[in-house]
Design an enzyme around this catalytic site. Structure first.
Site, short mmCIF file in Angstrom:
data_model
loop_
_atom_site.label_atom_id
_atom_site.label_comp_id
_atom_site.label_asym_id
_atom_site.label_seq_id
_atom_site.Cartn_x
_atom_site.Cartn_y
_atom_site.Cartn_z
N CYS A 90 22.57 40.11 54.06
CA CYS A 90 23.26 39.87 52.79
C CYS A 90 23.01 41.00 51.81
CB CYS A 90 22.82 38.53 52.19
SG CYS A 90 21.04 38.33 52.21
N GLU A 92 24.29 31.00 48.03
CA GLU A 92 24.26 32.45 48.10
C GLU A 92 25.45 32.84 48.96
OE1 GLU A 92 20.67 34.30 49.83
OE2 GLU A 92 22.15 35.74 50.53
#
Lengths: 495, 495
Positions: free
Chosen positions: B267, B230
């Site tokens: 994020c 990620e």
């Protein structure tokens, strides 16, 4: 006879495929399913003409091609059924909890199509793994548009199948460019397909060299994309001692049949047979050799494959310590494959990687291990395979737990007391396996789970029911099995 | 304080991890679940000491860290519940039909663990996405052994969490090397982990540069392996006209909060806000600017991140056509992040890729589009994202179908009328998204479906019931929901 598509044309065609995708994705699952069933009807309607074209181009016998067309239609209709049923969408719904602090939002997840998919069919299955084969069917079921590059070994067959798909598109009133069929074998062409930013996935069946090239190109893109390449397998068969003692002769007969089935041109052809030295193995090898020597050479798909078979077989037999056990009778026909069985000691096999490679055709290598430890050693040193087979009694299985675990680790399908040839089209099938059998061991290319290769999840958070896709609505109008608040149910959600 | 592991030691440790895997994989699902719950207990038992260590190393506030530990324990226990329940195994069973010609074989498919997994934790979630975080929990649930490389920004926290896992291993009587914790930040070390042939998958949360390096190493191996990296996201938010007119002020307040939450170190931080020029957008921007200017600068995780924020913000603001809308008050503390909002015209944004990049911290760029067509253009030019948000009325949604489709194509989670920050741990969550948000858009790193990242299907053909794994036996002793002959059921199979 067929004109190669140019790199410039490819650009334009992919743009059209993307536009067709935008329209197709918006249709309900039932429309996708109806379209796929219509392709099946059109393939049936193509009648004897299609079979005769394929016979001429592939040298495959008529009965086999008729069966393969039936299988192809079954794939289309059974994936259509699965598509419409919708369980493959992996729907998860977690309902909002407005009392919680902080508020728990409403989240609903399902698979959505990736986008235009490129398919490269296989030469050895001109119907079932080619133009309207498993990859194309999976992509259509997932909601993707498809671009097929015709296999150069059967362009006319591919063209005729392409016409069946286009007729189905027309009958169903779908966008014309939902399916695009192109010709050409230049590497630039292949690369221009894979590297175009609209292309979102690739299905491929063929050689390791070609599959690896596609995989590398796809991973080197600015936006890497998944490649589902099936690249061959030697499908090892382990003969365990008690079973070997019990059934050496019967196994030999069955394996002679499996090794030579379809001139050995199956990706699940058993290319390695591993046993432990002794009388029982000798008995098996003698019987296998005798059976093989009596099987008439069969015509291969085309000159290239026949020549490669001769060369690879000769190279394998020329390896130090490798000896020919038995061979079919030579015939003055370059297209025919003479079946053969060779033999080598476990120790020699372990140190010679060339012997681990596939010899595509009716050939199998018997590995004579000195004991169970060496057999385990062989299992631990094999690369990824589509299948592996254990010929074993229950006692054998219990006595060889490490071997069973090691064999499981290298394969996608683990067969007991059977032959690897014959790939059933059903949901439980896993036709895949660790690299280099395929480039992605997590997905199958046979059975309706193959649809999932061309989709990815999207979670919808806090959407009003009226705007959600039907698949996710409270009322569950499509009666799909969904996991709602961690429980599977096919009921509606009541507030 | 902590010694770096050498490349030579890595080899030995990975061999041990493989051995531990061989034992762990044989345990029932209930044993995996019990172990995971015990890790949760040990994390709880680590008490205030663990929180204080993390506070010292990460500058995160106590309340946040306590919540994050609770979340981490919830992840472990909820994935343990899912693991034990077994529905994630995607079991498919097709029963033999001995009457058919040819015989239809019995085939049963389930997911099996991949093998030892390497996990690189995130700096911004010292508990939930680090040593005992989502990747580690998923891998343990899947039946894999785990090697964690401690994040260099919080080694002591990682070490203390590692102790909790090791204590759980000891309490559960599991193989000691089921979890291995190492230190070191040399690239050779990272590479030696990824390229070892025993390692079968990688979990990573961090920068694009580091994630991409792991992805490339993994794909260049003789046997490529999956990397679940990620790698960041700008999480675009689209303000549709009617909604903007209705709620400009309320949205501005909510977004000021979301942009500055946790010093912008999430994020899912909203880094781009896209609207159409006019009074309503002006009103929104003015209100957002005012709210942001009143938010006190917050301390970032460490000097490196704070410095990167200052530099990236300065670089973004220095781009032609980009102007500062509002900024928090400067403070004489290099660790504190001063929140800021900038603005740019759609046309300028479209031609400057630098403006598409993440500025990790409390910063957001408002893109002023001249009309809906330009807003669509922006959506079509954005790269893959973890989330995208539509601030929209139902009328807005119906009037902008192409925009909605384009926005769905670039994200893993599509939020309506909310903020992207806040990632609910539930089965319906998809925390993933198209590249470069992650390296594999088909898998989630949050929610129990994350377990599937570390498993692959194996089909067992023609096995006697007694030798099958319990999960696949006729009696269904674990009461798992299985698809038997195409129908979902949690019942046993009767012959």
């Amino acid at each position: 006879m067929f004109t190669d598509t140019s790199v410039q044309e490819i650009e334009i065609l992919i743009g059209k495929s993307q536009k067709a995708f935008e329209q197709y994705r918006q249709l309900p699952l039932s429309a996708r399913a109806g379209f796929m069933r219509t392709i099946g009807e059109e393939l049936e309607k193509a009648g004897d003409e299609l079979i005769h074209i394929a016979m001429k181009e592939t040298n495959l016998p008529e009965a086999r091609l008729r069966n393969e067309r039936t299988r192809t239609i079954f794939q289309l209709t059974s994936y259509a059924d699965a598509c419409e049923k919708g369980n493959w969408l992996d729907i998860r719904i977690d309902i909002a909890d407005l009392q919680r602090n902080p508020i728990k939002p409403d989240i609903r997840k399902m698979l959505v199509p990736l986008g235009p998919v490129v398919v490269y069919g296989a030469s050895n299955f001109p119907f079932a793994y080619s133009t309207a084969g498993g990859d194309t069917a999976s992509a259509f079921a997932a909601g993707c548009s498809v671009i097929v590059k015709a296999h150069p070994a059967h362009p006319e067959t591919s063209d005729r199948v392409s016409k069946a798909i286009k007729d189905a598109i027309s009958r169903c009133g779908l966008p014309e460019d939902l399916f695009i069929h192109i010709f050409g074998s230049a590497p630039e062409l292949g690369k221009s397909l894979i590297t175009n930013h609209h292309i979102k996935a690739v299905g491929f069946t063929g050689s390791f060299t070609a599959g690896k090239a596609l995989f590398d190109w796809a991973n080197q893109r600015k936006e890497p994309i998944p490649v589902f390449a099936e690249m061959g397998s030697v499908n090892p068969v382990f003969l365990l001692p008690e079973k070997l003692k019990e059934s050496a002769d019967e196994m030999a007969q069955n394996y002679a049949g499996s090794i030579t089935l379809g001139a050995g041109q199956f990706c699940t052809n058993p290319g390695l047979i591993i046993g432990i030295e002794g009388q029982d193995l000798d008995r098996f090898v003698t019987a296998l050799g005798l059976a093989i020597s009596q099987i008439a050479p069969a015509t291969m798909l085309h000159k290239g494959i026949a020549k490669a078979y001769q060369q690879k077989k000769a190279l394998a037999l020329a390896q130090p310590g490798t000896s020919l056990v038995a061979s079919g009778t030579a015939v003055p026909d370059n297209l025919k494959a003479i079946p053969a069985i060779a033999s080598v000691h476990g120790k020699t096999f372990l140190t010679n990687p060339l012997l681990h490679q596939e010899v595509f055709g009716p050939y199998s290598l018997v590995i004579r291990c000195k004991n169970e430890a060496e057999m385990l050693e062989v299992a631990l040193h094999l690369e990824g395979q589509l299948t592996a087979t254990l010929m074993a009694t229950e006692t054998d299985m219990r006595n060889n737990k490490f071997l069973v675990a090691a064999v499981q680790d290298i394969c996608g399908r683990l067969i007991m007391n059977g032959v690897p040839t014959g790939v059933e089209v059903c949901l439980a099938m896993h036709h895949g396996g660790p690299y280099p059998a395929t480039t992605d061991s997590r997905f199958s290319s046979v059975g309706a789970d193959a649809i999932k290769r061309f989709a990815r999840p999207v979670a919808y958070q806090n959407w009003p029911d009226s705007l959600l896709p039907d698949e996710l609505k409270n009322a569950n109008p499509l009666l799909i099995w969904r996991t709602v608040n961690n429980e599977l149910t096919n009921k509606e959600i009541t507030a």
